[in-house]
Scaffold this motif. Structure first.
Motif, PDB file in Angstrom:
ATOM      1  N   GLU A 341       0.844  -1.186   0.000  1.00 44.18           N
ATOM      2  CA  GLU A 341       0.000   0.000   0.000  1.00 44.18           C
ATOM      3  C   GLU A 341       0.883   1.240   0.000  1.00 44.18           C
ATOM      4  O   GLU A 341       1.679   1.441   0.911  1.00 44.18           O
ATOM      5  CB  GLU A 341      -0.919   0.022   1.223  1.00 44.18           C
ATOM      6  CG  GLU A 341      -1.769   1.271   1.361  1.00 44.18           C
ATOM      7  CD  GLU A 341      -2.524   1.617   0.084  1.00 44.18           C
ATOM      8  OE1 GLU A 341      -2.376   2.761  -0.394  1.00 44.18           O
ATOM      9  OE2 GLU A 341      -3.236   0.752  -0.449  1.00 44.18           O
ATOM     10  N   GLN A 342       0.740   2.078  -1.034  1.00 43.64           N
ATOM     11  CA  GLN A 342       1.642   3.221  -1.170  1.00 43.64           C
ATOM     12  C   GLN A 342       1.254   4.417  -0.318  1.00 43.64           C
ATOM     13  O   GLN A 342       2.072   5.307  -0.085  1.00 43.64           O
ATOM     14  CB  GLN A 342       1.753   3.646  -2.629  1.00 43.64           C
ATOM     15  CG  GLN A 342       0.466   4.142  -3.249  1.00 43.64           C
ATOM     16  CD  GLN A 342       0.657   4.540  -4.703  1.00 43.64           C
ATOM     17  OE1 GLN A 342       1.773   4.556  -5.210  1.00 43.64           O
ATOM     18  NE2 GLN A 342      -0.427   4.854  -5.385  1.00 43.64           N
ATOM     19  N   ASN A 343       0.012   4.486   0.179  1.00 42.60           N
ATOM     20  CA  ASN A 343      -0.403   5.611   1.022  1.00 42.60           C
ATOM     21  C   ASN A 343       0.127   5.394   2.433  1.00 42.60           C
ATOM     22  O   ASN A 343      -0.534   4.804   3.291  1.00 42.60           O
ATOM     23  CB  ASN A 343      -1.920   5.762   1.027  1.00 42.60           C
ATOM     24  CG  ASN A 343      -2.358   7.087   1.616  1.00 42.60           C
ATOM     25  OD1 ASN A 343      -1.753   7.602   2.562  1.00 42.60           O
ATOM     26  ND2 ASN A 343      -3.412   7.659   1.074  1.00 42.60           N
ATOM     27  N   LYS A 344       1.314   5.898   2.661  1.00 40.62           N
ATOM     28  CA  LYS A 344       2.000   5.678   3.933  1.00 40.62           C
ATOM     29  C   LYS A 344       1.259   6.318   5.098  1.00 40.62           C
ATOM     30  O   LYS A 344       1.234   5.780   6.209  1.00 40.62           O
ATOM     31  CB  LYS A 344       3.420   6.243   3.848  1.00 40.62           C
ATOM     32  CG  LYS A 344       4.332   5.836   4.975  1.00 40.62           C
ATOM     33  CD  LYS A 344       5.752   6.322   4.715  1.00 40.62           C
ATOM     34  CE  LYS A 344       6.696   5.858   5.815  1.00 40.62           C
ATOM     35  NZ  LYS A 344       8.096   6.307   5.552  1.00 40.62           N
ATOM     36  N   ALA A 345       0.632   7.469   4.849  1.00 37.54           N
ATOM     37  CA  ALA A 345      -0.081   8.167   5.911  1.00 37.54           C
ATOM     38  C   ALA A 345      -1.277   7.356   6.397  1.00 37.54           C
ATOM     39  O   ALA A 345      -1.533   7.251   7.603  1.00 37.54           O
ATOM     40  CB  ALA A 345      -0.534   9.533   5.420  1.00 37.54           C
ATOM     41  N   ALA A 346      -2.027   6.774   5.464  1.00 42.01           N
ATOM     42  CA  ALA A 346      -3.178   5.958   5.840  1.00 42.01           C
ATOM     43  C   ALA A 346      -2.735   4.706   6.588  1.00 42.01           C
ATOM     44  O   ALA A 346      -3.340   4.324   7.598  1.00 42.01           O
ATOM     45  CB  ALA A 346      -3.974   5.580   4.594  1.00 42.01           C
ATOM     46  N   THR A 347      -1.679   4.076   6.088  1.00 35.43           N
ATOM     47  CA  THR A 347      -1.179   2.868   6.746  1.00 35.43           C
ATOM     48  C   THR A 347      -0.722   3.161   8.168  1.00 35.43           C
ATOM     49  O   THR A 347      -0.962   2.371   9.089  1.00 35.43           O
ATOM     50  CB  THR A 347      -0.018   2.262   5.936  1.00 35.43           C
ATOM     51  OG1 THR A 347      -0.445   2.028   4.595  1.00 35.43           O
ATOM     52  CG2 THR A 347       0.444   0.957   6.546  1.00 35.43           C
ATOM     53  N   LYS A 348      -0.099   4.302   8.376  1.00 40.03           N
ATOM     54  CA  LYS A 348       0.348   4.677   9.722  1.00 40.03           C
ATOM     55  C   LYS A 348      -0.831   4.782  10.686  1.00 40.03           C
ATOM     56  O   LYS A 348      -0.760   4.324  11.832  1.00 40.03           O
ATOM     57  CB  LYS A 348       1.101   6.009   9.656  1.00 40.03           C
ATOM     58  CG  LYS A 348       1.676   6.457  10.996  1.00 40.03           C
ATOM     59  CD  LYS A 348       2.418   7.769  10.861  1.00 40.03           C
ATOM     60  CE  LYS A 348       2.953   8.221  12.224  1.00 40.03           C
ATOM     61  NZ  LYS A 348       3.652   9.540  12.107  1.00 40.03           N
ATOM     62  N   LEU A 349      -1.924   5.381  10.226  1.00 36.54           N
ATOM     63  CA  LEU A 349      -3.125   5.475  11.056  1.00 36.54           C
ATOM     64  C   LEU A 349      -3.680   4.084  11.380  1.00 36.54           C
ATOM     65  O   LEU A 349      -4.099   3.805  12.512  1.00 36.54           O
ATOM     66  CB  LEU A 349      -4.205   6.292  10.345  1.00 36.54           C
ATOM     67  CG  LEU A 349      -4.145   7.812  10.462  1.00 36.54           C
ATOM     68  CD1 LEU A 349      -5.252   8.432   9.611  1.00 36.54           C
ATOM     69  CD2 LEU A 349      -4.283   8.260  11.911  1.00 36.54           C
ATOM     70  N   LEU A 350      -3.687   3.207  10.390  1.00 38.92           N
ATOM     71  CA  LEU A 350      -4.259   1.874  10.565  1.00 38.92           C
ATOM     72  C   LEU A 350      -3.397   0.991  11.456  1.00 38.92           C
ATOM     73  O   LEU A 350      -3.886   0.058  12.084  1.00 38.92           O
ATOM     74  CB  LEU A 350      -4.456   1.207   9.201  1.00 38.92           C
ATOM     75  CG  LEU A 350      -5.511   1.866   8.310  1.00 38.92           C
ATOM     76  CD1 LEU A 350      -5.367   1.412   6.868  1.00 38.92           C
ATOM     77  CD2 LEU A 350      -6.917   1.548   8.821  1.00 38.92           C
ATOM     78  N   VAL A 351      -2.117   1.298  11.509  1.00 39.53           N
ATOM     79  CA  VAL A 351      -1.198   0.534  12.361  1.00 39.53           C
ATOM     80  C   VAL A 351      -1.248   1.030  13.804  1.00 39.53           C
ATOM     81  O   VAL A 351      -1.004   0.266  14.737  1.00 39.53           O
ATOM     82  CB  VAL A 351       0.236   0.621  11.796  1.00 39.53           C
ATOM     83  CG1 VAL A 351       1.262   0.100  12.787  1.00 39.53           C
ATOM     84  CG2 VAL A 351       0.341  -0.163  10.494  1.00 39.53           C
ATOM     85  N   THR A 352      -1.603   2.307  13.975  1.00 42.66           N
ATOM     86  CA  THR A 352      -1.567   2.895  15.322  1.00 42.66           C
ATOM     87  C   THR A 352      -2.978   3.161  15.850  1.00 42.66           C
ATOM     88  O   THR A 352      -3.596   2.292  16.444  1.00 42.66           O
ATOM     89  CB  THR A 352      -0.745   4.193  15.297  1.00 42.66           C
ATOM     90  OG1 THR A 352      -1.273   5.081  14.277  1.00 42.66           O
ATOM     91  CG2 THR A 352       0.716   3.911  14.978  1.00 42.66           C
ATOM     92  N   GLU A 353      -3.495   4.348  15.622  1.00 40.52           N
ATOM     93  CA  GLU A 353      -4.748   4.777  16.248  1.00 40.52           C
ATOM     94  C   GLU A 353      -5.964   3.959  15.849  1.00 40.52           C
ATOM     95  O   GLU A 353      -6.893   3.785  16.643  1.00 40.52           O
ATOM     96  CB  GLU A 353      -5.008   6.257  15.923  1.00 40.52           C
ATOM     97  CG  GLU A 353      -3.922   7.194  16.431  1.00 40.52           C
ATOM     98  CD  GLU A 353      -4.162   8.629  15.988  1.00 40.52           C
ATOM     99  OE1 GLU A 353      -5.286   9.118  16.189  1.00 40.52           O
ATOM    100  OE2 GLU A 353      -3.229   9.239  15.430  1.00 40.52           O
ATOM    101  N   LEU A 354      -5.990   3.462  14.607  1.00 38.28           N
ATOM    102  CA  LEU A 354      -7.173   2.755  14.123  1.00 38.28           C
ATOM    103  C   LEU A 354      -7.004   1.237  14.093  1.00 38.28           C
ATOM    104  O   LEU A 354      -7.837   0.529  13.540  1.00 38.28           O
ATOM    105  CB  LEU A 354      -7.526   3.246  12.713  1.00 38.28           C
ATOM    106  CG  LEU A 354      -7.796   4.751  12.563  1.00 38.28           C
ATOM    107  CD1 LEU A 354      -8.059   5.099  11.105  1.00 38.28           C
ATOM    108  CD2 LEU A 354      -8.974   5.185  13.429  1.00 38.28           C
ATOM    109  N   ALA A 355      -5.929   0.757  14.689  1.00 35.19           N
ATOM    110  CA  ALA A 355      -5.639  -0.686  14.633  1.00 35.19           C
ATOM    111  C   ALA A 355      -6.787  -1.511  15.200  1.00 35.19           C
ATOM    112  O   ALA A 355      -7.174  -2.543  14.634  1.00 35.19           O
ATOM    113  CB  ALA A 355      -4.344  -0.981  15.375  1.00 35.19           C
TER     114      ALA A 355
END
Length: 813
Positions: A341-355
């Motif tokens: 997944e190239q959208n690094k910002a979205a992935t960061k959210l999904l790994v942290t706050e939205l996990a």
């Protein structure tokens, strides 16, 4: 005179600061219009910026003497005004007087005037900034190489700065932040005797900028964007926002969102979706948790059947988005899952706050996340997989061609070929699409897979492809080996259990295709059969069908571009003339933008120049010499404008695959080209402005374009395995040499004109400006209609004209 108060170095630094602001502001406007409207307006912003520079050159030509007489006051004033306008126009563009909507353009013609008014509104900060830069160029024409160098280096730096600050500030705050650079540029060169006079204006400008930074304008999205429609649901609100160069992410909370493509009507439960993600107002994906569900809904979708045929230990998810297909693989006991997944910002959210809202699928031990583009990963990895999945294509109800201009490298024939090469024995490629009407996306996906197999020597594609559908979605599975009898039996049983219909299946019977879900228009099945039948049958369908369903390629990666001009009359007869634009809004808007750009460029740049005429008063010539002809000025500077812009746009396209991200590719290409051209301009200061020098430089530019046309694509694919630092160095080595040379012909040509026929200098600016403006949109039109290679060929041809005119019509000394 101004050089009594400010040294030439001060002017250079001031131009550099202003150039940083102008390019950064241009990228921010592209981001803002991508949010409130759609991606395709990027070309409008690029063209309006160039239009501002062209019109400024014309304005200087007409009012040169009075402007130069007041230059010590005008230069800082224009820079400060440009900065102030950068802040104000974004806010004004969101008012009802200027705000337009893409969809309304084709049935509410008053919206066309709003589009034009918005174009002219955004034109103002670029015009005032370019006017300041142009005045400095005219004042110090003997030092044009140095000033052009400052302009180009500043512009290149602006691209990098824009990308960086997008990580830290929301787009609505960025115009005010960037405007401070333009105001600073003006402050640097305020003469001492005028500082007191400037103080009140500076205080007002600073106060307004600070106000708009603290209280930024609200960006009003089109009512037709997915986020706008979702927020119309009851008890729905945005609970979090995040900004990055990939776009603005909105996390929306609602108990009314439903998203389950391919779901069987026999599913007894309800899919639990509390939140969803949107990127730049477009649907990104649902946040799905199975903790509250007693039943696993994935087992009731069309995407489930490939997992029933064989054990899928190694799964590759290309375009992981919010992790829905990762969850599907986990629920089918995959041992390793590579999520790209190239959208690094979205992935960061999904790994942290939205996990927690996605069952933490991105941080599971069996999941490996890769933040690069899918194509880049395919070209880099040596790994093999049992299943490769792609995101659901399109959207329920269609997209009205809003993504027609978006490069989709994951859906080209070459991409399918690379995926096929990464499959293990009995591995499958899985892709689903909404069933649009008129039928387009399912047919294009099938055509792409079929032609990929045919190119690999597989003539019986129907034995390697299976497709099943529910009432609104169709899922394709392309297998490495032919589907055997046992697998066909399993698929039939699954379809019967879930009320799905097989659409493509070895040995399929006609009545099987509509046992549970009936289509109003049955022509989909006959067209599918024609695509699978033979190359001749496919080509005949491609030719006769009103829409373009030929596979996209890396040279023409516009998968969602379906409209064909020759079929518009036929479509109007079938669906009504007012319906046709909505099949492909983005594609038609591209041509509308082109027409608008041409008209405005002629009105604002060329027509005013007739006030001074072609001839005017030229400097006396020495014996044996003659003035430069008008034809030379027209052909030489138009060729430079077309050639440079064509190369810049194609480099961005080519390096998007290389870096795996269009944002970074654009920043790298634009910055390197402008900085390298700036150094070329500086070096040109030491070269005599003679036609024979121009011939040699342009000759080497053409040779480099030809070499890059032949070898660049394969070279980038070969070196794509390099690490990011090595890629940056390699990209610099590739782009810098031709861009260095491309920075020389323009300042050399201006110096030549200023020596031999000064009255034509404004015309040179105007002609170059017009063709640069037009070329921005024209390059995209050529790329869509003919492919990237033809854009490179036309670029070489444009420079070739500039070369030939110096051979056929040299200036004699």
């Amino acid at each position: 005179m101004i050089n009594r108060y400010v040294h030439l170095a001060g002017i250079s630094f001031s131009i550099a600061f202003l150039s940083v602001a102008i390019i950064a502001y241009q990228l921010v406007l592209i981001q803002i219009l991508s949010i409130v409207q759609w991606y395709h307006f990027a070309y409008m912003i690029i063209s309006v910026a160039l239009l501002g520079f062209g019109a400024a050159g014309t304005f200087i030509a007409i009012f040169k003497k009075p402007l130069l007489n007041r230059i010590d006051y005008l230069l800082p004033s224009l820079m400060i005004l440009s900065g102030l306008l950068m802040t104000i126009v974004v806010s004004v563009s969101q008012t009802d007087l200027f705000r337009f909507d893409s969809y309304r353009l084709f049935y509410d013609y008053s919206t066309l005037w709003k589009l034009l008014a918005t174009y002219l509104l955004f034109f103002l900060p670029f015009f005032t900034g370019a006017l300041a830069i142009g005045l400095a160029f005219v004042k110090y024409v003997d030092k044009i190489g140095l000033l052009y160098f400052a302009n180009m280096v500043g512009s290149g730096t602006g691209g990098l700065i824009a990308v960086i600050i997008m990580w830290f500030f929301f787009p609505e705050k960025l115009p005010a932040l960037i405007s401070l650079l333009a105001v600073t540029a003006g402050i640097i060169i305020i003469p001492k005797k005028h500082r007191v006079n400037f103080a009140p204006g500076l205080m007002i400008a600073t106060a307004l900028i600070v106000y708009f930074f603290i209280v930024p304008p609200a960006l009003k999205l089109s009512e037709y964007k997915a986020l706008s429609k979702t927020l119309n649901l009851p008890e729905t609100k945005v609970i979090k926002r995040a900004s990055s160069p990939y776009g603005v992410i909105d996390v929306v909370a609602s108990s009314h969102i439903r998203y389950a493509p391919g779901l069987s009507l026999k599913f007894p439960g309800m899919v639990s979706i509390n939140n969803a993600l949107f990127n730049n107002g477009n649907w990104y994906g649902p946040l799905i948790s199975s903790k509250e569900d007693s039943l696993n809904y994935f087992h009731y979708t069309t995407e489930q059947f490939p997992f029933l045929l064989h054990e899928r230990k190694d799964v590759l998810v290309l375009g992981a988005l919010t992790g829905r297909q990762i969850a599907l693989a986990i629920n089918n006991d995959a041992l390793t899952i590579t999520a790209v997944e190239q959208n690094k910002a979205a992935t960061k959210l999904l790994v942290t706050e939205l996990a927690g809202e996605t069952d933490s699928v991105f941080v599971r031990k069996e999941v490996l996340v890769q933040n690069i583009s899918p194509r880049t990963y395919l070209l880099k990895t040596p790994a093999k997989f049992d299943l490769i999945s792609l995101p659901v294509t399109g959207s329920f109800g269609g997209t009205s061609g809003l993504f027609a201009l978006q490069e989709q490298y994951d859906l080209t024939k070459e991409a399918f070929n690379e995926m096929w090469g990464k499959l293990n024995y009995d591995g499958v490629i899985v892709i689903s699409t909404w069933i649009d009407y008129p039928y387009r996306k399912p047919l294009k996906i099938l055509a792409t897979a079929t032609e990929m197999l045919y190119d690999r020597g597989i003539k019986n594609a129907e034995d390697f492809i299976v497709a099943i559908k529910n009432w609104n979605t169709i899922t394709f599975a392309i297998k490495r080996t032919p589907f055997n009898d046992e697998e066909i039996k399993i698929i039939r049983e699954f379809c019967g259990d879930m009320n799905f219909d097989p659409v493509i299946l070895p040995g399929i019977k006609t009545d099987e295709r509509e046992k549970f879900n009936k289509l109003q228009d049955k022509s989909l099945y006959s067209m599918i059969d024609k695509i699978l039948a033979s190359p001749g049958s496919r080509e005949k369908l491609y030719s006769e069908y009103p829409f373009n369903i030929k596979p996209a390629t890396d040279d023409k990666p516009y998968f969602s571009q379906f409209l064909r001009w020759k079929s518009i009359r036929q479509l109007a007869g079938l669906f009504g003339k007012h319906s046709v634009p909505f099949f492909e809004v983005g594609y038609i808007l591209l041509y509308l933008t082109f027409i608008q750009v041409v008209i405005l460029a002629v009105i604002l740049i060329i027509l005013p120049l007739f006030r001074i005429g072609w001839r005017g008063r030229s400097p006396p010539t020495t014996e044996g010499s003659r003035n430069i002809s008008k034809i030379w000025t027209l052909i030489y500077f138009s060729g430079l404008g077309i050639g440079y812009m064509f190369i810049e746009i194609i480099f961005i396209q080519r390096f998007t695959l290389y870096f795996g991200n269009v944002i970074y590719a654009a920043a790298a290409v634009v910055s390197l080209m402008l900085i390298s051209s700036g150094f070329g301009s500086l070096a040109s200061q030491k070269i005599s402005a003679k036609p024979n020098r121009l011939v040699v430089i342009i000759f080497f530019i053409i040779i480099s374009i030809i070499i890059y046309t032949i070898f660049l694509s394969s070279l980038l694919k070969t070196t794509i395995v390099f690490t990011l630092p090595v890629k940056i160095i390699f990209t610099t080595l590739l782009i810098a040499p031709p861009a260095f040379l491309m920075g020389m012909p323009f300042p050399l040509g201006l110096r030549l004109l200023s020596l031999k026929n000064e009255i034509q200098v404004p015309w040179a600016w105007g002609i170059n400006g017009v063709f640069s403006v037009i070329s921005t949109v024209l390059a995209t039109i050529i790329a869509i209609e003919l492919g990237f290679v033809w854009v490179m060929i036309f670029a070489a041809g444009a420079y070739g004209l500039s070369l030939l005119i110096n051979l056929r019509n040299p200036v004699r000394y």
